[in-house]
Write an enzyme that holds these catalytic residues in place. Structure first.
Site, PDB file in Angstrom:
ATOM      1  CE  LYS C  77      43.306  32.523  31.300  1.00  0.00           C
ATOM      2  NZ  LYS C  77      42.135  32.257  30.777  1.00  0.00           N
ATOM      3  CB  SER C 152      40.898  35.461  29.229  1.00  0.00           C
ATOM      4  OG  SER C 152      40.560  34.170  29.741  1.00  0.00           O
ATOM      5  CB  SER C 176      39.166  32.241  27.519  1.00  0.00           C
ATOM      6  OG  SER C 176      38.550  33.439  27.693  1.00  0.00           O
TER       7      SER C 176
END
Lengths: 475, 96, 494
Positions: C77, C152, C176
Site C-alpha cells: 500500500k 482505504s 481499511s
C-alpha cells in the site's frame, strides 16, 4: 500609591543528554546546519518518537532536589501550533500530568531574610529548531539541529516580588541544575532560557493584576532589566488611569525596553491532547530511589558543612558553595593543602580578582586547583612568604608551570639560612647606628624599619619571623 | 450539544492553516454540521465515572538508552525538499 | 503459466523449481501492464527493482538459502515508506515524496526475500471507505468496474482480487483492510494494535492505525503476517514482548515463519453480537456460514456489545482529532507540496496545504480541529475516549464468555462509484461494523462468505487481543469447507 510587583518565571533548561529526547540524533551544540536533524527530528512522514531514559532521570533528579512530588505516572501531550522551526506542527510536551509536581526552593537573600519560592511544576518537552533571519535575502533559513533537544520547563509560583529577586532566582536555579549536572548552564548557547510573567498590584492587595509575559530572556542581567522595565511600564499605565493588556512581549537589550510580540487576540488555541504515539510514562519507586542515590551534595548542605566542619565564616561558606564550579575548585584546592581558610582566601581574593579582570569563569582559570593548593602548602611549610607567594601566583597566571619548579627558577625560596641572613643584618645594623640606638632605648617601632630593610635586601625571601628574632638577639 | 453558529469554519481553517474559498466554507460548514450532528450521538451515552482511554494497549512507555545512533547527512533529507540553501530550509522571511 | 493464487502454492512451486522468482515477477508485471489501466490499482510499478530482487531471490534458491516467502512477488500500500521509491499516500501533497528510509514492515518483507512489484492506490492519507479520495483517481472494483473497491486499502484489495499480485500489505484504521477485502472478495487480516510496527507507515490516526495482510486465503494472511509482525524498538506502541499474550502470539508467528501455516482443527465458541445483526444485506450469507461452522462442531452464542451504536461517532472524533495534528507536518517546508511563490509564511502554509490536500482530508482536519478546540475538548475528545473504554470493556466482557465473534463486515456489497461521495455521513456509516474493533485495538479477519448480484460479501471474525491464531484458524477451517475465497471475478483469466 505603593505598588507591589508579582513575578513568576518559567525556565527552559536544556538537559545534558547525549541524544535527543525522542530520537537518536546528537544534541551537541554547534554542528553545521541540519547535520543533527534526523528523520524523527524532521517530522518526516511515518517516523515515531521513543523516549530517552536519561531525560526522564534528569527530570526526576531535579524534582528530588527541590523536594517536589515525583509523579510516577505522567503523560506526554501534543501542543499544536504552526511555526517553521517546529517541524511536526506540534511540540511534544506535558500538559495536565507533568513528571515533577509542586516543590520549592529557598531563595538566599543578602540581607539574610531568605524567601521560599514555590515551584508549581516541572515538565519534559522537546526544544524547537532555530530560525535564522539575517542570512538570506527575503528568506528565513531554518536549522533544525536543536529540534528535539530535551527541555525541562520549570514553572515557579508568582512568589517573586522584585526584578532583583527574579534574577537571583534565575541565578540560583542556574547553580542548581549545574550542581545536578543536568544542564551545562551555557546561557550564551541558550542552554537555559527564561520567560517572565509580570504584574503589579497596589501594596496590600491580595488579588493579582493583569500580567504580561516577556519571552526568551537568556541572561541574568537582562532578566533583571527586562522585568524592571516591565514593572515600571505597568505602574505608569496604572497610575495614568489605563489598564494593562494581557500580551506577550520581548526584551530588546539594545534599547533596554520590552516590545509587544503578540496580543491577546492572537493567543493560540494549542489544542493539547495526549500524544497517541507515546504511551503513558510509568516510572517505579525503585527508579526514583536509584536517582535519589545519585544526588550530589546540594549547595545548602555544602554551605553548612563549610561552616561547621571547616570553620569558614558564613559569608565565605556561601561564596564558595553557591556555584558548583567554585565549590569543586575549592574542594580540590583544600584536598591538596588541607587549609580551608587559606584556600578560601586565595580563591576569593587573588584568583577571583584575576578572573574578574580577565573576564573568565573559574572553569576557564589559567591556574589549576593543584597549583593553588600546592602554593598554599608551600606557604604553610615556610618555603614561601606571603609576598613571594603572590609573586608566584602572578607568575603561574601568566606563565603557567609547576609550582616547585617555578619557586626554584624564580628563586623565591625564603632565606632560612641564619648564616647568610645574619651577615645581612649585621651590615644593616652597622649602616644605621641612630636607629640601633633608638631601638635600644625601647623604641619598638624601629624594629619594623629593620625588618623592612632586610626584606628589601633579600627581595622578600627572608622569613620575617626569623629576621625579628635575629635582630633582637643581636641588640 | 452544538448549534450551527458554534461551528466557526473560518476559525478552524485558520487554526489548521487551510485557506478556503467562500463556497468551500459554506460547503464545509454544512458537512461539518452533519458530522457534528452525527458525533453528537455520543452525548446520549452515560460515561459517568469512566476513565478516558487514550490507547488500546494497556501498556506504558518504553525508554530508550541515551545513545547517539543517527549520523545525519542533510543531503539525504533535502534531495526532495522544496527550498534549501547551504543546508538550511528556506521560508519567506519571518518578521519577528 | 499456472494461475497462481496463493502464497503457499507459489512457495511450493518455487521450492520445487517449477518456476522461478523472475518468471513469476514477469508474469505479474505482465498482468499489471495489461490490466492496471482498467483498475487503477497501482500508483507506482517498480519493474526494474522487482526483477533485480527476483534475481537475488533465485540466487538464494540456488544456494539453498530461501525461506518460505523468498522470491514471491507482492505489493505495498502506498502508505508504507519505501526507500528510493515514491510514497504518495494517495495525495498530491506527497506526489513527489521519496522517503530516505523504508518502513519497518517493508524492511521485514524485503529481508524475507519478497519481491516488491509496486505501490498500490489508496484513499488520500487512508481517509475514506471507497478509494475515491485518492489524488490518483479512484480504483475500480474488479468484480464490477463501476463499483468501488472499498477503502482505504482499495488498491491492494483490487490488485489481489484481480491477481495483479498474490498478496499485498494494507493498513486498517477503522476498517481499511477489512472492508475493501470484503468488497473485493479476498481475505484481509487486521492484527491487534501494536502487533505490526507503525514505523515508516504514514500516520493517519496513531492510536488506531495498524498494518496488516491482504491475501486470497487465511493461510496466506498468516504467512504474510509472520514476516511483517514483531517488536520494533522504533515504535513506542509496539507490543511489549514480555507480555504473556504477546509471547504466545510471537511463538505462533515464529512457527508459521519457519514451517509454514498449519491450521488446527479446534472448535470454538463463537459469539454473535446482537447489535451487528440488524438490517444488513449479507444476513443470509452469514446464516449459511453459521450453518457450515455449526456442522463442523463450533458452538454459537448470542452476545451483547451494548455500546456499538456510539462507535462510529466515537471513531470519527478520535480519528479526526489525531489526524488533524498528524497532518500538521505537511507544511510545504521540508518535503511535500509547496505552493508557487508564497507571499509570506502564512501564505506558504495556507496555500501549500489547501492545494496539497483533497476535500475529504480537509473535512477530517476541520472535524478534528473542532473536536480538540477550546470549549469542545471535553464534550468531544474526552467523551469519545470514555466511550472508547466502554466499547473496549464490552469486548473484554464478551471474550470471557466466547472465543471469537462472527459479524457482518459491511452493511452491503460494494456500492457504486460516486454513490456516496456527496454524503459524508452515509459514507462514514459504512464503517459501523469495523470501527468498534479498531477502537478496542483487537484483531479481526475479513473473509468472503457469499455473493449477491455478482458481488462478494464478507464476514468478520474478531478475536481477543493477540489471538490472531484463533481467528486465522477459524477462517482457515471455513475456507477448507467452502470455496467462496476461490471465486474470482470473470476477467481474472485475461
Amino acid at each position: 500609591m505603593q505598588w507591589e510587583p508579582v513575578i513568576g518565571l518559567e525556565l527552559h533548561v536544556q538537559l545534558a543528554t547525549s541524544s535527543k529526547i525522542f530520537s537518536g540524533a546528537s544534541t551537541a551544540f554547534g554542528a553545521a546546519p541540519n547535520e543533527q536533524a534526523c528523520a524523527v527530528d524532521l517530522g518526516l512522514p511515518g517516523v515515531l518518537p521513543v523516549l530517552n531514559e536519561n531525560a526522564v532521570k534528569m527530570a526526576v533528579k531535579f524534582g528530588l532536589a527541590i523536594g517536589a512530588q515525583i509523579n510516577l505516572h505522567s503523560i506526554f501531550d501534543r501542543k499544536n501550533y504552526f511555526y517553521p522551526d517546529l517541524p511536526k506542527g506540534y511540540q511534544i510536551s506535558q500538559f495536565e500530568t507533568p513528571i515533577v509536581g509542586a516543590g520549592s526552593i529557598t531563595l538566599e537573600q543578602e540581607d539574610g531574610n531568605n524567601l521560599r519560592i514555590g515551584i508549581t511544576r516541572a515538565h519534559l518537552e522537546e526544544d524547537a529548531g532555530k530560525s535564522i533571519h539575517d542570512l538570506f535575502p527575503n528568506q528565513t533559513g531554518i536549522d533544525l539541529n536543536r529540534t528535539g533537544t530535551p527541555l525541562l520547563e520549570i514553572v515557579s509560583e508568582p512568589d517573586l516580588r522584585s526584578a532583583k529577586q527574579a534574577a537571583d532566582y534565575f541565578r540560583q536555579m542556574h547553580n542548581l541544575v549545574r550542581y545536578l549536572k543536568i544542564c551545562d548552564g551555557n546561557l550564551a548557547q541558550g542552554s537555559m532560557r527564561c520567560d517572565a510573567n509580570v504584574s503589579v498590584r497596589p501594596s496590600g492587595s491580595t488579588t493579582l493584576g493583569e500580567r504580561t509575559e516577556i519571552k526568551n530572556i537568556n541572561s541574568f542581567r537582562f532578566v533583571e532589566r527586562a522585568i524592571r522595565f516591565e514593572i515600571d511600564r505597568h505602574i505608569d499605565i496604572l497610575e495614568g488611569g489605563g489598564t494593562v493588556e494581557r500580551e506577550t512581549r520581548q526584551y530588546d537589550p539594545d534599547r533596554d525596553e520590552t516590545r509587544v510580540m503578540r496580543g491577546k487576540e492572537m493567543s493560540e488555541d494549542y489544542r493539547y491532547f495526549p500524544d497517541p504515539d507515546l504511551l503513558p510514562l510509568q516510572i517505579s519507586q525503585t527508579f526514583v530511589d536509584a536517582v535519589a542515590a545519585e544526588l550530589p551534595e546540594l549547595p545548602e548542605a555544602r554551605r553548612h558543612r563549610y561552616e561547621e566542619a571547616l570553620g569558614l565564616t558564613a559569608y565565605d561558606a556561601r561564596w564558595l558553595s553557591n556555584d558548583p564550579d567554585v565549590a569543586e575548585f575549592f574542594e580540590a584546592v583544600l584536598n591538596i593543602c588541607n587549609n580551608a581558610k587559606q584556600s578560601a582566601n586565595w580563591i576569593m581574593g587573588a584568583l577571583s580578582g584575576y578572573l574578574n579582570k580577565a573576564d573568565l569563569g573559574i572553569d576557564q582559570s589559567p591556574v589549576s586547583p593543584e597549583q593553588v593548593g600546592t602554593l598554599i602548602a608551600r606557604l604553610d611549610d615556610g618555603t614561601l612568604s606571603s609576598k613571594t607567594a603572590k609573586t608566584l601566583f602572578d607568575h603561574l597566571c601568566s606563565q603557567g608551570g609547576e609550582v616547585d619548579e617555578a619557586i626554584e627558577v624564580l628563586g623565591l625560596k625564603q632565606l632560612n639560612d641564619t648564616g647568610e641572613l645574619s651577615g645581612i643584618i649585621d651590615q644593616i645594623l652597622a649602616d644605621n647606628p641612630d636607629q640601633v640606638a633608638q631601638l635600644k632605648a625601647g623604641k619598638e617601632k624601629v624594629l619594623g624599619f629593620f625588618v623592612g630593610q632586610v626584606m628589601k635586601q633579600t627581595q622578600g625571601k627572608a622569613n620575617p619571623k626569623q629576621v625579628n628574632e635575629l635582630i633582637r638577639e643581636k641588640i | 450539544m452544538s448549534n450551527k453558529s458554534s461551528i466557526n469554519v473560518p476559525h478552524l481553517a485558520r487554526l489548521a492553516r487551510l485557506s478556503l474559498s467562500a463556497e468551500e466554507i459554506s460547503a464545509a460548514t454544512e458537512d461539518l454540521q452533519q458530522i457534528v450532528d452525527m458525533i453528537d450521538q455520543m452525548q446520549s451515552v452515560d460515561t459517568n465515572g469512566i476513565e478516558p482511554m487514550a490507547h488500546p494497549l494497556d501498556s506504558t512507555q518504553r525508554l530508550r538508552q541515551d545513545i547517539v545512533t543517527e549520523q545525519v547527512n542533510p543531503d539525504n533529507f533535502q534531495k526532495h525538499a522544496p527550498a534549501t540553501e547551504d543546508h538550511f530550509y528556506l521560508v519567506p522571511r519571518v518578521v519577528e | 503459466m499456472p494461475n497462481f493464487h496463493s502464497l503457499s502454492s507459489i512457495s511450493a512451486a518455487l521450492k520445487s523449481g517449477a518456476t522461478s522468482s523472475k518468471e513469476l515477477t514477469q508474469y505479474f508485471l505482465g498482468r499489471i501492464s495489461r490490466l492496471n489501466a482498467k483498475l487503477n490499482a497501482y500508483i507506482t510499478v517498480c519493474e526494474e527493482a522487482a526483477l533485480a530482487q527476483a534475481e537475488q531471490a533465485d540466487a538464494q534458491y540456488r544456494q539453498n538459502q530461501a525461506g518460505i516467502l523468498t522470491g514471491i512477488p507482492m505489493a505495498h500500500k502506498d502508505i508504507f515508506c519505501t526507500q528510493d521509491v515514491l510514497t504518495t499516500c494517495g495525495s498530491k501533497m506527497l506526489e513527489n515524496f521519496v522517503a530516505p528510509y523504508s518502513a519497518t514492515v517493508v524492511q521485514k518483507l524485503n529481508s524475507a526475500g519478497m519481491v516488491m512489484l509496486g505501490k498500490t492506490n489508496m484513499d488520500e492519507f487512508a481517509m475514506g471507505s471507497s478509494n475515491e479520495s485518492s489524488y490518483f483517481g479512484p480504483v475500480h472494483n474488479p468484480w464490477q468496474l463501476d463499483k468501488v473497491p472499498g477503502g482505504s486499502s482499495g488498491g491492494s484489495a483490487a490488485a489481489v482480487a484481480a491477481r495483479l499480485c498474490p498478496a499485498a500489505t494494507g493498513t486498517d484504521t477503522g476498517g481499511s483492510i477489512r472492508q475493501p477485502a470484503a468488497f473485493c472478495g479476498i481475505t484481509g487480516l487486521k492484527p491487534t494494535y501494536g502487533r505490526v510496527s507503525r514505523y515508516g507507515m504514514v500516520a493517519f490516526a496513531s492510536s488506531l492505525d495498524q498494518g496488516g495482510a491482504m491475501t486470497t486465503t487465511a493461510e496466506d494472511a498468516a504467512l504474510l503476517l509472520s514476516a511483517m509482525a514483531g517488536f520494533d524498538p522504533l515504535d513506542s506502541t509496539s507490543a511489549d514482548p514480555s507480555r504473556k499474550d504477546v509471547q504466545q502470539s510471537d511463538a505462533w508467528l515464529a512457527q508459521v515463519a519457519a514451517e509454514g501455516y498449519r491450521g488446527e482443527n479446534r472448535t470454538f465458541s463463537i459469539g454473535l453480537p446482537r447489535q451487528y445483526y440488524t438490517d444488513t444485506i449479507g444476513q443470509a450469507a452469514l446464516a449459511d456460514m453459521q450453518a457450515v461452522l455449526e456442522k463442523a462442531g463450533h458452538r454459537f452464542v448470542d452476545v451483547d456489545l451494548p455500546h456499538t451504536d456510539a462507535a462510529v461517532s466515537t471513531y470519527y472524533v478520535i480519528a479526526g482529532a489525531e489526524a488533524s495534528t498528524n497532518l500538521s507536518r505537511y507544511d510545504g517546508i521540508r518535503f511535500g507540496h509547496r505552493c508557487e511563490n508564497p507571499l509570506d509564511l502564512e501564505d506558504l502554509y495556507n496555500r501549500s496545504r489547501s492545494e496539497g490536500f483533497g476535500a475529504e482530508v480537509k473535512r477530517r482536519i476541520l472535524t478534528g480541529t473542532y473536536a480538540l478546540s477550546v470549549g469542545y475538548y471535553d464534550a468531544y475528545y474526552v467523551k469519545a475516549q470514555k466511550i472508547r473504554r466502554l466499547i473496549a470493556d464490552d469486548f473484554s466482557r464478551v471474550f470471557e464468555e466466547v472465543d471469537v465473534l462472527l459479524t457482518p463486515i459491511t452493511p452491503g456489497p460494494a456500492f457504486g462509484l460516486e454513490e456516496l461521495t456527496a454524503d459524508p455521513v452515509a459514507m462514514y456509516n459504512q464503517d459501523k461494523f469495523t470501527v468498534p474493533v479498531s477502537l478496542a485495538g483487537l484483531p479481526a479477519i475479513s473473509i468472503p462468505c457469499g455473493q449477491t448480484n455478482g458481488l462478494p460479501l464478507g464476514a468478520q471474525i474478531i478475536g481477543p487481543a493477540f489471538a490472531e491464531q484463533d481467528i486465522v484458524d477459524l477462517a482457515h477451517q471455513f475456507q477448507q469447507l467452502t470455496d467462496w475465497h476461490q471465486q474470482t471475478c470473470q476477467w481474472v483469466e485475461d
